[in-house]
Design a protein around this motif. Structure first.
Motif, PDB file in Angstrom:
ATOM      1  N   PRO A  73       0.606  -1.562   0.120  1.00 23.02           N
ATOM      2  CA  PRO A  73       0.520  -0.109  -0.301  1.00 23.02           C
ATOM      3  C   PRO A  73       0.919   1.386   0.109  1.00 23.02           C
ATOM      4  CG  PRO A  73      -1.172  -1.756   1.487  1.00 23.02           C
ATOM      5  CD  PRO A  73       0.767  -2.284   0.913  1.00 23.02           C
ATOM      6  N   LEU A  74       2.001   1.455   0.708  1.00 21.93           N
ATOM      7  CA  LEU A  74       2.851   2.561   0.577  1.00 21.93           C
ATOM      8  C   LEU A  74       3.148   2.820  -0.647  1.00 21.93           C
ATOM      9  CD1 LEU A  74       4.164   2.603   4.202  1.00 21.93           C
ATOM     10  CD2 LEU A  74       2.589   3.918   3.200  1.00 21.93           C
ATOM     11  N   ALA A  75       4.186   1.557  -1.562  1.00 24.03           N
ATOM     12  CA  ALA A  75       4.716   1.679  -2.552  1.00 24.03           C
ATOM     13  C   ALA A  75       3.761   2.457  -3.955  1.00 24.03           C
ATOM     14  CB  ALA A  75       5.359   0.245  -2.664  1.00 24.03           C
ATOM     15  N   ARG A  76       2.124   1.853  -3.460  1.00 18.80           N
ATOM     16  CA  ARG A  76       1.315   2.432  -4.339  1.00 18.80           C
ATOM     17  C   ARG A  76       1.907   4.037  -4.504  1.00 18.80           C
ATOM     18  NH1 ARG A  76       1.329  -0.508  -8.395  1.00 18.80           N
ATOM     19  NH2 ARG A  76      -0.615   0.441  -8.578  1.00 18.80           N
ATOM     20  N   LEU A  77       1.912   4.505  -3.514  1.00 15.95           N
ATOM     21  CA  LEU A  77       1.261   6.730  -3.211  1.00 15.95           C
ATOM     22  C   LEU A  77       3.295   6.707  -4.136  1.00 15.95           C
ATOM     23  CD1 LEU A  77       1.087   6.559   0.323  1.00 15.95           C
ATOM     24  CD2 LEU A  77      -0.275   6.829  -0.960  1.00 15.95           C
ATOM     25  N   PRO A  78       3.329   8.297  -4.212  1.00 17.33           N
ATOM     26  CA  PRO A  78       4.396   8.694  -4.553  1.00 17.33           C
ATOM     27  C   PRO A  78       5.669   8.573  -3.987  1.00 17.33           C
ATOM     28  CG  PRO A  78       2.556   9.885  -5.495  1.00 17.33           C
ATOM     29  CD  PRO A  78       2.137   8.734  -4.083  1.00 17.33           C
ATOM     30  N   PHE A  79       6.954   7.932  -4.285  1.00 21.71           N
ATOM     31  CA  PHE A  79       7.473   7.644  -3.818  1.00 21.71           C
ATOM     32  C   PHE A  79       8.023   8.495  -2.504  1.00 21.71           C
ATOM     33  CE2 PHE A  79      12.563   7.905  -2.846  1.00 21.71           C
ATOM     34  CZ  PHE A  79      12.942   7.105  -2.691  1.00 21.71           C
ATOM     35  N   TRP A  80       8.381   9.294  -3.270  1.00 21.78           N
ATOM     36  CA  TRP A  80       8.242  10.738  -1.696  1.00 21.78           C
ATOM     37  C   TRP A  80       7.242  10.598  -0.369  1.00 21.78           C
ATOM     38  CZ3 TRP A  80      12.950  11.505  -0.047  1.00 21.78           C
ATOM     39  CH2 TRP A  80      13.943  11.181  -1.521  1.00 21.78           C
ATOM     40  N   ALA A  81       6.321  10.618  -0.711  1.00 23.20           N
ATOM     41  CA  ALA A  81       4.791  10.370   0.025  1.00 23.20           C
ATOM     42  C   ALA A  81       5.026   9.104   0.390  1.00 23.20           C
ATOM     43  CB  ALA A  81       3.599  10.772  -0.827  1.00 23.20           C
ATOM     44  N   GLY A  82       4.885   8.147  -0.038  1.00 21.62           N
ATOM     45  CA  GLY A  82       5.031   7.161   0.779  1.00 21.62           C
ATOM     46  C   GLY A  82       6.067   6.437   1.693  1.00 21.62           C
ATOM     47  N   TYR A  83       7.385   7.412   1.295  1.00 19.64           N
ATOM     48  CA  TYR A  83       8.667   7.562   2.304  1.00 19.64           C
ATOM     49  C   TYR A  83       8.458   8.126   3.638  1.00 19.64           C
ATOM     50  CZ  TYR A  83      12.929   9.331   4.324  1.00 19.64           C
ATOM     51  OH  TYR A  83      13.475  10.105   5.066  1.00 19.64           O
ATOM     52  N   ALA A  84       7.819   9.407   3.140  1.00 14.49           N
ATOM     53  CA  ALA A  84       7.583   9.976   4.254  1.00 14.49           C
ATOM     54  C   ALA A  84       6.349   9.181   5.387  1.00 14.49           C
ATOM     55  CB  ALA A  84       6.768  11.747   3.914  1.00 14.49           C
ATOM     56  N   LEU A  85       5.428   8.888   4.287  1.00 16.69           N
ATOM     57  CA  LEU A  85       4.628   8.323   5.163  1.00 16.69           C
ATOM     58  C   LEU A  85       4.913   7.141   6.569  1.00 16.69           C
ATOM     59  CD1 LEU A  85       1.093   8.334   6.813  1.00 16.69           C
ATOM     60  CD2 LEU A  85       0.596   6.814   4.570  1.00 16.69           C
ATOM     61  N   ALA A  86       5.849   5.920   5.713  1.00 20.14           N
ATOM     62  CA  ALA A  86       6.575   5.306   6.320  1.00 20.14           C
ATOM     63  C   ALA A  86       7.163   5.754   7.760  1.00 20.14           C
ATOM     64  CB  ALA A  86       7.243   4.547   5.202  1.00 20.14           C
ATOM     65  N   SER A  87       7.991   6.430   7.151  1.00 22.08           N
ATOM     66  CA  SER A  87       8.624   7.718   8.616  1.00 22.08           C
ATOM     67  C   SER A  87       7.148   8.252   9.470  1.00 22.08           C
ATOM     68  CB  SER A  87       9.872   8.370   7.523  1.00 22.08           C
ATOM     69  OG  SER A  87      10.858   8.408   6.918  1.00 22.08           O
ATOM     70  N   ILE A  88       6.849   8.789   9.151  1.00 21.83           N
ATOM     71  CA  ILE A  88       5.609   9.345  10.217  1.00 21.83           C
ATOM     72  C   ILE A  88       4.884   7.660  11.337  1.00 21.83           C
ATOM     73  CG2 ILE A  88       3.516  11.100  10.553  1.00 21.83           C
ATOM     74  CD1 ILE A  88       5.098  12.096   7.848  1.00 21.83           C
ATOM     75  N   LEU A  89       4.789   6.990  10.738  1.00 18.38           N
ATOM     76  CA  LEU A  89       4.220   5.831  10.865  1.00 18.38           C
ATOM     77  C   LEU A  89       5.222   4.880  12.313  1.00 18.38           C
ATOM     78  CD1 LEU A  89       2.395   3.766   8.486  1.00 18.38           C
ATOM     79  CD2 LEU A  89       1.756   5.265  10.207  1.00 18.38           C
ATOM     80  N   GLY A  90       6.542   5.455  11.535  1.00 17.79           N
ATOM     81  CA  GLY A  90       7.679   4.716  12.287  1.00 17.79           C
ATOM     82  C   GLY A  90       7.675   5.475  13.997  1.00 17.79           C
ATOM     83  N   LEU A  91       7.932   7.053  13.342  1.00 20.03           N
ATOM     84  CA  LEU A  91       7.828   7.539  14.861  1.00 20.03           C
ATOM     85  C   LEU A  91       7.143   7.700  16.017  1.00 20.03           C
ATOM     86  CD1 LEU A  91       9.759  10.332  12.496  1.00 20.03           C
ATOM     87  CD2 LEU A  91      11.089   9.318  13.923  1.00 20.03           C
ATOM     88  N   ALA A  92       5.838   7.254  15.493  1.00 20.31           N
ATOM     89  CA  ALA A  92       4.513   7.674  15.806  1.00 20.31           C
ATOM     90  C   ALA A  92       4.865   6.334  17.055  1.00 20.31           C
ATOM     91  CB  ALA A  92       3.247   7.854  15.554  1.00 20.31           C
ATOM     92  N   ALA A  93       4.804   5.530  16.075  1.00 26.15           N
ATOM     93  CA  ALA A  93       4.730   3.802  17.073  1.00 26.15           C
ATOM     94  C   ALA A  93       5.732   4.340  17.720  1.00 26.15           C
ATOM     95  CB  ALA A  93       4.833   2.680  15.961  1.00 26.15           C
ATOM     96  N   ALA A  94       6.569   3.967  17.485  1.00 25.84           N
ATOM     97  CA  ALA A  94       7.771   3.784  18.587  1.00 25.84           C
ATOM     98  C   ALA A  94       7.756   4.922  19.918  1.00 25.84           C
ATOM     99  CB  ALA A  94       9.144   4.309  17.883  1.00 25.84           C
ATOM    100  N   GLY A  95       7.255   6.014  19.179  1.00 26.98           N
ATOM    101  CA  GLY A  95       7.552   7.491  20.804  1.00 26.98           C
ATOM    102  C   GLY A  95       6.283   6.860  21.401  1.00 26.98           C
ATOM    103  N   LEU A  96       5.166   5.943  21.276  1.00 31.13           N
ATOM    104  CA  LEU A  96       3.966   5.569  21.968  1.00 31.13           C
ATOM    105  C   LEU A  96       4.289   4.871  22.495  1.00 31.13           C
ATOM    106  CD1 LEU A  96       0.961   6.368  22.284  1.00 31.13           C
ATOM    107  CD2 LEU A  96       0.857   3.975  20.727  1.00 31.13           C
TER     108      LEU A  96
END
Length: 182
Positions: free
Chosen positions: A89-112
Motif C-alpha cells: 500500500p505504501l509503495a503505491r503512493l508517490p515515492f516521497w509520499a510513501g517514504y514520508a508516511l512510512a517514516s511518520i508511522l515508524g516515529l509515531a509507533a516507536a514514540g507511543l
C-alpha cells in the motif's frame, strides 16, 4: 539530574539539526536509499514477480527513484517476502509520499510505545526522554534511510510492556518483530 538532562537534550537537538542539514538535497544513496529498495520490492511483488529477481528489482528501483550511478550490491532486497507484501500500500503512493508516511508511522509507533513503557516504569520526564530517543542518531539513521527499525522497536517495547500481565502476548509481539526482520 535536570541539568544533565537539559545538557543531553541540547546536544541531541544540535546533532539532529546538523544531521538533518546534511541530508538535503537528497542524493543517491542518501535520504531514503533503503526505502527505494523496499518500495521497489513491494512494487515487484504487486506485479507478481519475486523481489529477489535482481533484474526486476533494479529496473523497478530506477523507475521509482532514478540514480545516475548505481551500486547493485547495495540495491538488493534481503528481507522476507512478507515485508515486501506488507509494504505494497505504501509503495503505491508517490515515492516521497510513501517514504514520508512510512517514516511518520515508524516515529509515531516507536514514540507511543516508548512513552507508554517509560510512564509505566514511573519516569516523570517520559515525553522528553522519548523525544530525545527519537532524535538520537540511531533513530535518525533509520528514518533517513527509510528503514522500518522504529516499527520493530515499537513491537519489542510493546512486548516488554505486556510481559508481566500477558506473557503469551508479549512473546507473540516479540516473535512478530523477529519474523519481520530476522
Amino acid at each position: 539530574p535536570r541539568l544533565a538532562l537539559g545538557l543531553l537534550a541540547v546536544v541531541v537537538v544540535c546533532f539532529a539539526a546538523f544531521a538533518v542539514s546534511r541530508m538535503f538535497p537528497p542524493q543517491s544513496y542518501g535520504l531514503a536509499d533503503d526505502w527505494r529498495v523496499f518500495s521497489a520490492a513491494a512494487t515487484v511483488v504487486h506485479n507478481g514477480a519475486s523481489p529477489y529477481d535482481a533484474a526486476s528489482l533494479h529496473a523497478s528501483e530506477q523507475a521509482i527513484n532514478h540514480y545516475a550511478v548505481v551500486q547493485p550490491a547495495l540495491d538488493d532486497y534481503a528481507d522476507l517476502p512478507i515485508v515486501a507484501w506488507a509494504l505494497q500500500p505504501l509503495a503505491r503512493l508517490p515515492f516521497w509520499a510513501g517514504y514520508a508516511l512510512a517514516s511518520i508511522l515508524g516515529l509515531a509507533a516507536a514514540g507511543l510505545a516508548m512513552f507508554t513503557w517509560l510512564r509505566r516504569l514511573g519516569w516523570r520526564s517520559a515525553g522528553l526522554w522519548t523525544a530525545m530517543a527519537l532524535l538520537s542518531w540511531p533513530a535518525l539513521l533509520g528514518v533517513f534511510s527509510g528503514q522500518f527499525d522504529l516499527l520493530l522497536l515499537a513491537l519489542l517495547v510493546l512486548g516488554m510492556v505486556q510481559a508481566r500481565r500477558h506473557p503469551g502476548l508479549a512473546g507473540a509481539v516479540c516473535m512478530a518483530a523477529a519474523v519481520v526482520k530476522p
